[in-house]
Design a protein around this motif. Structure first.
Motif, PDB file in Angstrom:
ATOM      1  N   SER A  75       0.855  -1.189   0.000  1.00 39.17           N
ATOM      2  CA  SER A  75       0.000   0.000   0.000  1.00 39.17           C
ATOM      3  C   SER A  75       0.890   1.237   0.000  1.00 39.17           C
ATOM      4  N   GLY A  76       0.346   2.350  -0.472  1.00 44.12           N
ATOM      5  CA  GLY A  76       1.193   3.526  -0.646  1.00 44.12           C
ATOM      6  C   GLY A  76       2.323   3.212  -1.610  1.00 44.12           C
ATOM      7  N   ALA A  77       2.009   2.434  -2.649  1.00 44.67           N
ATOM      8  CA  ALA A  77       3.049   1.860  -3.503  1.00 44.67           C
ATOM      9  C   ALA A  77       3.763   2.871  -4.372  1.00 44.67           C
ATOM     10  N   ALA A  78       3.158   4.036  -4.606  1.00 47.22           N
ATOM     11  CA  ALA A  78       3.816   5.062  -5.411  1.00 47.22           C
ATOM     12  C   ALA A  78       4.532   6.088  -4.553  1.00 47.22           C
ATOM     13  N   GLY A  79       4.558   5.846  -3.238  1.00 48.79           N
ATOM     14  CA  GLY A  79       5.300   6.714  -2.334  1.00 48.79           C
ATOM     15  C   GLY A  79       6.761   6.315  -2.278  1.00 48.79           C
ATOM     16  N   ALA A  80       7.526   7.067  -1.518  1.00 48.50           N
ATOM     17  CA  ALA A  80       8.971   6.879  -1.492  1.00 48.50           C
ATOM     18  C   ALA A  80       9.377   5.473  -1.064  1.00 48.50           C
ATOM     19  N   VAL A  81       8.814   4.990   0.041  1.00 52.70           N
ATOM     20  CA  VAL A  81       9.149   3.654   0.535  1.00 52.70           C
ATOM     21  C   VAL A  81       8.479   2.578  -0.303  1.00 52.70           C
ATOM     22  N   GLY A  82       7.195   2.775  -0.610  1.00 51.41           N
ATOM     23  CA  GLY A  82       6.421   1.742  -1.294  1.00 51.41           C
ATOM     24  C   GLY A  82       6.992   1.315  -2.618  1.00 51.41           C
ATOM     25  N   MET A  83       7.458   2.268  -3.425  1.00 52.16           N
ATOM     26  CA  MET A  83       7.962   1.873  -4.740  1.00 52.16           C
ATOM     27  C   MET A  83       9.288   1.121  -4.640  1.00 52.16           C
ATOM     28  N   VAL A  84      10.065   1.392  -3.601  1.00 50.32           N
ATOM     29  CA  VAL A  84      11.302   0.626  -3.410  1.00 50.32           C
ATOM     30  C   VAL A  84      10.968  -0.789  -2.933  1.00 50.32           C
ATOM     31  N   VAL A  85       9.988  -0.907  -2.050  1.00 49.29           N
ATOM     32  CA  VAL A  85       9.545  -2.229  -1.588  1.00 49.29           C
ATOM     33  C   VAL A  85       9.131  -3.095  -2.780  1.00 49.29           C
ATOM     34  N   GLY A  86       8.295  -2.534  -3.648  1.00 52.56           N
ATOM     35  CA  GLY A  86       7.816  -3.301  -4.790  1.00 52.56           C
ATOM     36  C   GLY A  86       8.929  -3.723  -5.717  1.00 52.56           C
ATOM     37  N   GLN A  87       9.886  -2.849  -5.949  1.00 55.50           N
ATOM     38  CA  GLN A  87      11.011  -3.191  -6.830  1.00 55.50           C
ATOM     39  C   GLN A  87      11.882  -4.293  -6.221  1.00 55.50           C
ATOM     40  N   ILE A  88      12.121  -4.205  -4.906  1.00 54.37           N
ATOM     41  CA  ILE A  88      12.914  -5.255  -4.252  1.00 54.37           C
ATOM     42  C   ILE A  88      12.182  -6.588  -4.332  1.00 54.37           C
ATOM     43  N   ALA A  89      10.868  -6.571  -4.120  1.00 51.52           N
ATOM     44  CA  ALA A  89      10.090  -7.806  -4.194  1.00 51.52           C
ATOM     45  C   ALA A  89      10.182  -8.419  -5.585  1.00 51.52           C
ATOM     46  N   LYS A  90      10.181  -7.585  -6.629  1.00 49.66           N
ATOM     47  CA  LYS A  90      10.338  -8.105  -7.992  1.00 49.66           C
ATOM     48  C   LYS A  90      11.726  -8.716  -8.181  1.00 49.66           C
ATOM     49  N   ILE A  91      12.755  -8.060  -7.653  1.00 51.90           N
ATOM     50  CA  ILE A  91      14.113  -8.599  -7.745  1.00 51.90           C
ATOM     51  C   ILE A  91      14.184  -9.976  -7.091  1.00 51.90           C
ATOM     52  N   LEU A  92      13.420 -10.152  -6.019  1.00 53.92           N
ATOM     53  CA  LEU A  92      13.434 -11.420  -5.283  1.00 53.92           C
ATOM     54  C   LEU A  92      12.505 -12.472  -5.897  1.00 53.92           C
ATOM     55  N   GLY A  93      11.896 -12.150  -7.036  1.00 60.58           N
ATOM     56  CA  GLY A  93      11.108 -13.148  -7.768  1.00 60.58           C
ATOM     57  C   GLY A  93       9.659 -13.246  -7.373  1.00 60.58           C
ATOM     58  N   CYS A  94       9.116 -12.211  -6.730  1.00 61.51           N
ATOM     59  CA  CYS A  94       7.726 -12.247  -6.272  1.00 61.51           C
ATOM     60  C   CYS A  94       6.774 -11.649  -7.304  1.00 61.51           C
ATOM     61  N   THR A  95       5.504 -11.981  -7.166  1.00 57.82           N
ATOM     62  CA  THR A  95       4.436 -11.282  -7.866  1.00 57.82           C
ATOM     63  C   THR A  95       4.049 -10.094  -6.999  1.00 57.82           C
ATOM     64  N   VAL A  96       4.029  -8.894  -7.595  1.00 56.86           N
ATOM     65  CA  VAL A  96       3.862  -7.676  -6.808  1.00 56.86           C
ATOM     66  C   VAL A  96       2.613  -6.919  -7.231  1.00 56.86           C
ATOM     67  N   ILE A  97       1.784  -6.608  -6.246  1.00 54.86           N
ATOM     68  CA  ILE A  97       0.567  -5.822  -6.444  1.00 54.86           C
ATOM     69  C   ILE A  97       0.715  -4.520  -5.672  1.00 54.86           C
TER      70      ILE A  97
END
Length: 318
Positions: free
Chosen positions: A137-159
Motif C-alpha cells: 500500500s502507498g506503492a507510489a510513495g517513497a518507501v512503497g515503490m522501493v519495496v515493490g522493486q525489491i520484491a520483484k528482484i526477489l522473484g515475487c508477484t507484486v501488487i
C-alpha cells in the motif's frame, strides 16, 4: 490536517562554530509522513516536536566552514539539519555523501533512510520467497515503490495500491509491478485484491492502514507476513479509529504482523546501503523523486504528502 497556520518562518543569527562543529548550507530537504506524528504530543517512538523550535528532518547540504578533523569546506553531507537554509551541526551527526555513487538526492531516498526502511521492512521482517504474492500500500510513495522493486528482484508477484491512474500506470509500466489498483476509483477493495491475488496475499507491506489494510487482511494466505511501516490514512483523524479487528484473520491464517522503526536497524545500515547500491548500479532499482523548488515551498511540499501529490520521494530544493 496541518495547515500553513501551524508554521512560521523566522530569520535568526546562527551561533559561532565550536570545536567539532560544521556550518552547513542546505541544498535539499526531505519531507516525510512521519513528521505528522511528531506534531502530536501523543506518546510515540520519538519525542514530539517542540513548539517554537526548528522543524526537524533530514537534509543534504554543503559544508561551508568546519572546525572538525573529519569534514572540510566543500564536502557534501547528509544529516538531521531540520527545515533550515543553514545549520551549525556537530560533525559526528553528519555523514559524507559519495557523490560518485549516485545522485546526491538518493542520500535522502533510495540510498538513505527511505531505501533502508523498504529493505529491512521487507527482507528482514517478511522474508519474501520467489513466486509469493506481495501487496504494497502507498506503492507510489517513497518507501512503497522501493519495496515493490525489491520484491520483484526477489522473484515475487507484486501488487501495488496507489491513488491515481497515473501512479498505477507508472508502477506497472516503469517499475514492473505485476498489477496495481487505484483505491480512489475502486468501489470494493476487498474484491479487487481478491481478484488480483487469487492465491491470497503472502506478504503485505503496510504504509497506510485504514480501510485499505482491512481489505488486504481479509485476503491473506496461511503463514502470511505483514510489515507495519506507516499508517498515513490515520494520522489526521480527529477521533479514534474504529474498524475490523486484525486478530481473527491473523489467527486463522497463522500470520505474523510486526511493526518496526528503521533506527532499530542502525547497526546494519552499511549492509542495507551496500545491497541497495549494488542493485541500483546494476539498473535493477529506479529512484523516483518529486522535487519542489524553493525553501518557502517546504510547507506546501509537506502538506502535499497527505493528498498524494508526490510520486516517490518528496524533496525540496532549497
Amino acid at each position: 490536517m496541518p495547515t500553513h497556520a501551524n508554521f512560521r518562518t523566522e530569520t535568526t543569527q546562527l551561533p559561532p562554530l565550536q570545536q567539532g562543529e560544521a556550518l552547513v548550507k542546505t541544498t535539499y530537504l526531505s519531507v516525510d509522513p512521519y513528521m505528522r506524528g511528531r506534531m502530536s504530543e501523543a506518546k510515540s517512538y520519538v519525542p514530539p516536536y517542540q513548539i517554537d523550535a526548528v522543524m526537524g528532518g533530514g537534509a543534504v547540504g554543503e559544508v561551508l566552514e568546519s572546525k572538525s578533523d573529519t569534514l572540510k569546506p566543500g564536502d557534501t553531507v547528509v544529516g538531521e539539519l531540520g527545515w533550515q537554509t543553514h545549520a551549525v551541526v556537530s560533525a559526528d551527526r553528519l555523514h559524507k555523501v559519495n557523490t560518485d555513487l549516485a545522485p546526491v538526492t538518493t542520500a535522502l531516498g533510495l540510498l538513505g533512510i527511505t531505501g533502508l526502511t523498504a529493505y529491512f521492512g521487507l527482507v528482514d521482517i517478511c522474508d519474501p520467497k520467489p513466486n509469493e504474492t506481495v501487496v504494497v500500500s502507498g506503492a507510489a510513495g517513497a518507501v512503497g515503490m522501493v519495496v515493490g522493486q525489491i520484491a520483484k528482484i526477489l522473484g515475487c508477484t507484486v501488487i501495488g495500491i496507489a491513488g491515481s491512474d497515473e501512479k498505477v500506470a507508472y508502477l506497472q509500466d516503469e517499475l514492473g509491478f505485476d498489477h496495481a489498483i487505484n483505491y480512489k476509483t475502486t468501489e470494493n477493495m476487498y474484491k479487487a485484491i481478491k481478484q488480483a491475488c487469487p492465491g491470497g496475499v503472502d506478504v503485505y507491506f503496510d504504509n497506510v492502514g485504514g480501510t485499505i489494510s482491512d481489505a488486504v487482511l481479509g485476503n491473506i494466505s496461511d503463514g502470511a507476513r505483514i510489515s507495519i511501516c506507516g499508517q498515513i490514512a490515520l494520522y489526521n483523524l480527529t477521533q479514534a479509529d474504529v474498524g475490523p479487528r486484525a486478530q481473527t484473520p491473523i489467527l486463522i491464517h497463522r500470520a505474523m504482523m510486526k511493526g518496526f522503526i528503521i533506527m532499530d536497524y542502525a547497526q546494519r545500515f552499511p549492509e542495507g546501503v551496500k545491497q541497495l547500491a549494488k542493485w541500483y548500479g546494476e539498473g535493477r532499482l529506479k529512484s523516483e523523486e518529486t522535487v519542489v523548488d524553493g525553501f518557502d515551498k517546504t510547507v506546501d511540499a509537506f502538506l502535499g504528502l497527505f493528498t498524494g501529490a508526490n510520486l516517490g520521494k518528496q524533496l525540496v530544493r532549497v
